[in-house]
Design a protein around this motif. Structure first.
Motif, PDB file in Angstrom:
ATOM      1  N   LEU A  92       0.829  -1.203   0.000  1.00  0.00           N
ATOM      2  CA  LEU A  92       0.000   0.000   0.000  1.00  0.00           C
ATOM      3  C   LEU A  92       0.864   1.255   0.000  1.00  0.00           C
ATOM      4  O   LEU A  92       0.596   2.204  -0.745  1.00  0.00           O
ATOM      5  CB  LEU A  92      -0.929  -0.010   1.217  1.00  0.00           C
ATOM      6  CG  LEU A  92      -1.850   1.186   1.358  1.00  0.00           C
ATOM      7  CD1 LEU A  92      -2.835   1.241   0.197  1.00  0.00           C
ATOM      8  CD2 LEU A  92      -2.591   1.134   2.674  1.00  0.00           C
ATOM      9  N   THR A  93       1.927   1.260   0.781  1.00  0.00           N
ATOM     10  CA  THR A  93       2.835   2.405   0.825  1.00  0.00           C
ATOM     11  C   THR A  93       3.510   2.620  -0.522  1.00  0.00           C
ATOM     12  O   THR A  93       3.614   3.756  -1.004  1.00  0.00           O
ATOM     13  CB  THR A  93       3.895   2.214   1.927  1.00  0.00           C
ATOM     14  OG1 THR A  93       3.233   2.038   3.174  1.00  0.00           O
ATOM     15  CG2 THR A  93       4.831   3.396   1.997  1.00  0.00           C
ATOM     16  N   LEU A  94       3.969   1.554  -1.151  1.00  0.00           N
ATOM     17  CA  LEU A  94       4.594   1.677  -2.469  1.00  0.00           C
ATOM     18  C   LEU A  94       3.601   2.191  -3.508  1.00  0.00           C
ATOM     19  O   LEU A  94       3.936   3.038  -4.335  1.00  0.00           O
ATOM     20  CB  LEU A  94       5.174   0.333  -2.903  1.00  0.00           C
ATOM     21  CG  LEU A  94       6.413  -0.127  -2.169  1.00  0.00           C
ATOM     22  CD1 LEU A  94       6.788  -1.541  -2.590  1.00  0.00           C
ATOM     23  CD2 LEU A  94       7.566   0.824  -2.404  1.00  0.00           C
ATOM     24  N   PHE A  95       2.382   1.686  -3.464  1.00  0.00           N
ATOM     25  CA  PHE A  95       1.354   2.125  -4.408  1.00  0.00           C
ATOM     26  C   PHE A  95       1.049   3.607  -4.238  1.00  0.00           C
ATOM     27  O   PHE A  95       0.993   4.357  -5.215  1.00  0.00           O
ATOM     28  CB  PHE A  95       0.080   1.290  -4.217  1.00  0.00           C
ATOM     29  CG  PHE A  95      -1.058   1.738  -5.079  1.00  0.00           C
ATOM     30  CD1 PHE A  95      -1.055   1.466  -6.434  1.00  0.00           C
ATOM     31  CD2 PHE A  95      -2.125   2.439  -4.532  1.00  0.00           C
ATOM     32  CE1 PHE A  95      -2.100   1.886  -7.240  1.00  0.00           C
ATOM     33  CE2 PHE A  95      -3.167   2.865  -5.327  1.00  0.00           C
ATOM     34  CZ  PHE A  95      -3.164   2.591  -6.684  1.00  0.00           C
ATOM     35  N   ILE A  96       0.872   4.034  -2.993  1.00  0.00           N
ATOM     36  CA  ILE A  96       0.560   5.442  -2.729  1.00  0.00           C
ATOM     37  C   ILE A  96       1.718   6.344  -3.131  1.00  0.00           C
ATOM     38  O   ILE A  96       1.516   7.447  -3.641  1.00  0.00           O
ATOM     39  CB  ILE A  96       0.178   5.637  -1.248  1.00  0.00           C
ATOM     40  CG1 ILE A  96      -1.173   4.981  -0.980  1.00  0.00           C
ATOM     41  CG2 ILE A  96       0.135   7.109  -0.870  1.00  0.00           C
ATOM     42  CD1 ILE A  96      -1.564   4.937   0.482  1.00  0.00           C
ATOM     43  N   SER A  97       2.947   5.897  -2.924  1.00  0.00           N
ATOM     44  CA  SER A  97       4.095   6.729  -3.266  1.00  0.00           C
ATOM     45  C   SER A  97       4.334   6.790  -4.774  1.00  0.00           C
ATOM     46  O   SER A  97       4.858   7.779  -5.290  1.00  0.00           O
ATOM     47  CB  SER A  97       5.351   6.242  -2.545  1.00  0.00           C
ATOM     48  OG  SER A  97       5.693   4.951  -2.985  1.00  0.00           O
ATOM     49  N   LEU A 137       1.878   6.378  -7.157  1.00  0.00           N
ATOM     50  CA  LEU A 137       0.687   6.838  -7.867  1.00  0.00           C
ATOM     51  C   LEU A 137       0.813   8.247  -8.461  1.00  0.00           C
ATOM     52  O   LEU A 137       0.373   8.465  -9.591  1.00  0.00           O
ATOM     53  CB  LEU A 137      -0.532   6.756  -6.938  1.00  0.00           C
ATOM     54  CG  LEU A 137      -1.871   7.110  -7.558  1.00  0.00           C
ATOM     55  CD1 LEU A 137      -2.203   6.133  -8.685  1.00  0.00           C
ATOM     56  CD2 LEU A 137      -2.954   7.086  -6.500  1.00  0.00           C
ATOM     57  N   PRO A 138       1.411   9.215  -7.792  1.00  0.00           N
ATOM     58  CA  PRO A 138       1.498  10.560  -8.383  1.00  0.00           C
ATOM     59  C   PRO A 138       2.288  10.636  -9.689  1.00  0.00           C
ATOM     60  O   PRO A 138       2.012  11.489 -10.526  1.00  0.00           O
ATOM     61  CB  PRO A 138       2.180  11.390  -7.304  1.00  0.00           C
ATOM     62  CG  PRO A 138       1.907  10.683  -6.041  1.00  0.00           C
ATOM     63  CD  PRO A 138       1.857   9.231  -6.406  1.00  0.00           C
ATOM     64  N   LEU A 139       3.240   9.758  -9.893  1.00  0.00           N
ATOM     65  CA  LEU A 139       4.058   9.812 -11.108  1.00  0.00           C
ATOM     66  C   LEU A 139       3.240   9.596 -12.382  1.00  0.00           C
ATOM     67  O   LEU A 139       3.288  10.432 -13.292  1.00  0.00           O
ATOM     68  CB  LEU A 139       5.212   8.813 -11.013  1.00  0.00           C
ATOM     69  CG  LEU A 139       6.201   9.082  -9.889  1.00  0.00           C
ATOM     70  CD1 LEU A 139       7.186   7.931  -9.779  1.00  0.00           C
ATOM     71  CD2 LEU A 139       6.910  10.386 -10.114  1.00  0.00           C
ATOM     72  N   PRO A 140       2.471   8.511 -12.494  1.00  0.00           N
ATOM     73  CA  PRO A 140       1.673   8.368 -13.721  1.00  0.00           C
ATOM     74  C   PRO A 140       0.559   9.405 -13.827  1.00  0.00           C
ATOM     75  O   PRO A 140       0.221   9.844 -14.928  1.00  0.00           O
ATOM     76  CB  PRO A 140       1.105   6.953 -13.647  1.00  0.00           C
ATOM     77  CG  PRO A 140       1.272   6.512 -12.253  1.00  0.00           C
ATOM     78  CD  PRO A 140       2.386   7.312 -11.665  1.00  0.00           C
ATOM     79  N   LEU A 141      -0.002   9.812 -12.704  1.00  0.00           N
ATOM     80  CA  LEU A 141      -1.043  10.842 -12.763  1.00  0.00           C
ATOM     81  C   LEU A 141      -0.486  12.156 -13.307  1.00  0.00           C
ATOM     82  O   LEU A 141      -1.116  12.815 -14.132  1.00  0.00           O
ATOM     83  CB  LEU A 141      -1.649  11.060 -11.375  1.00  0.00           C
ATOM     84  CG  LEU A 141      -2.472   9.902 -10.816  1.00  0.00           C
ATOM     85  CD1 LEU A 141      -2.940  10.218  -9.402  1.00  0.00           C
ATOM     86  CD2 LEU A 141      -3.638   9.579 -11.714  1.00  0.00           C
ATOM     87  N   PHE A 142       0.694  12.534 -12.875  1.00  0.00           N
ATOM     88  CA  PHE A 142       1.335  13.747 -13.372  1.00  0.00           C
ATOM     89  C   PHE A 142       1.626  13.614 -14.859  1.00  0.00           C
ATOM     90  O   PHE A 142       1.369  14.527 -15.644  1.00  0.00           O
ATOM     91  CB  PHE A 142       2.633  13.999 -12.599  1.00  0.00           C
ATOM     92  CG  PHE A 142       3.396  15.191 -13.080  1.00  0.00           C
ATOM     93  CD1 PHE A 142       3.051  16.462 -12.658  1.00  0.00           C
ATOM     94  CD2 PHE A 142       4.451  15.045 -13.963  1.00  0.00           C
ATOM     95  CE1 PHE A 142       3.753  17.561 -13.101  1.00  0.00           C
ATOM     96  CE2 PHE A 142       5.157  16.144 -14.411  1.00  0.00           C
ATOM     97  CZ  PHE A 142       4.804  17.404 -13.973  1.00  0.00           C
ATOM     98  N   TYR A 143       2.162  12.475 -15.266  1.00  0.00           N
ATOM     99  CA  TYR A 143       2.503  12.262 -16.671  1.00  0.00           C
ATOM    100  C   TYR A 143       1.269  12.371 -17.564  1.00  0.00           C
ATOM    101  O   TYR A 143       1.284  13.050 -18.582  1.00  0.00           O
ATOM    102  CB  TYR A 143       3.168  10.890 -16.847  1.00  0.00           C
ATOM    103  CG  TYR A 143       3.497  10.589 -18.286  1.00  0.00           C
ATOM    104  CD1 TYR A 143       4.629  11.127 -18.877  1.00  0.00           C
ATOM    105  CD2 TYR A 143       2.650   9.792 -19.053  1.00  0.00           C
ATOM    106  CE1 TYR A 143       4.922  10.867 -20.202  1.00  0.00           C
ATOM    107  CE2 TYR A 143       2.936   9.529 -20.385  1.00  0.00           C
ATOM    108  CZ  TYR A 143       4.067  10.073 -20.956  1.00  0.00           C
ATOM    109  OH  TYR A 143       4.349   9.821 -22.263  1.00  0.00           O
TER     110      TYR A 143
END
Length: 67
Positions: A49-54, A56-62
């Motif tokens: 869960l921690t890895l997913f949350i950390s 997640l912002p990268l593809p959303l920004f892209y």
């Protein structure tokens, strides 16, 4: 929404604490580092869960700015 998610995560973390009769909990103690005497070992789900949350912002920004 954030508060609800934080409460859920906090409840899951408290559920992982091993409690014994009389209100005692399992404590890991290192004599050279007494300030770190309380340790809750993270489970696989918590780590994922921690890895997913950390991540997640990268593809959303892209996708928002470059796609």
């Amino acid at each position: 929404m954030v508060s609800h998610n934080a409460r859920f995560i906090l409840r899951k973390q408290f559920a992982a604490i091993q409690q014994y009769p009389g209100g005692k909990v399992k404590v890991f103690y290192h004599p050279a580092k007494p300030q770190k005497s309380y340790l809750i070992v993270a489970g696989k789900m918590g780590i994922l869960l921690t890895l997913f949350i950390s991540a997640l912002p990268l593809p959303l920004f892209y996708f928002k700015y470059y796609a």
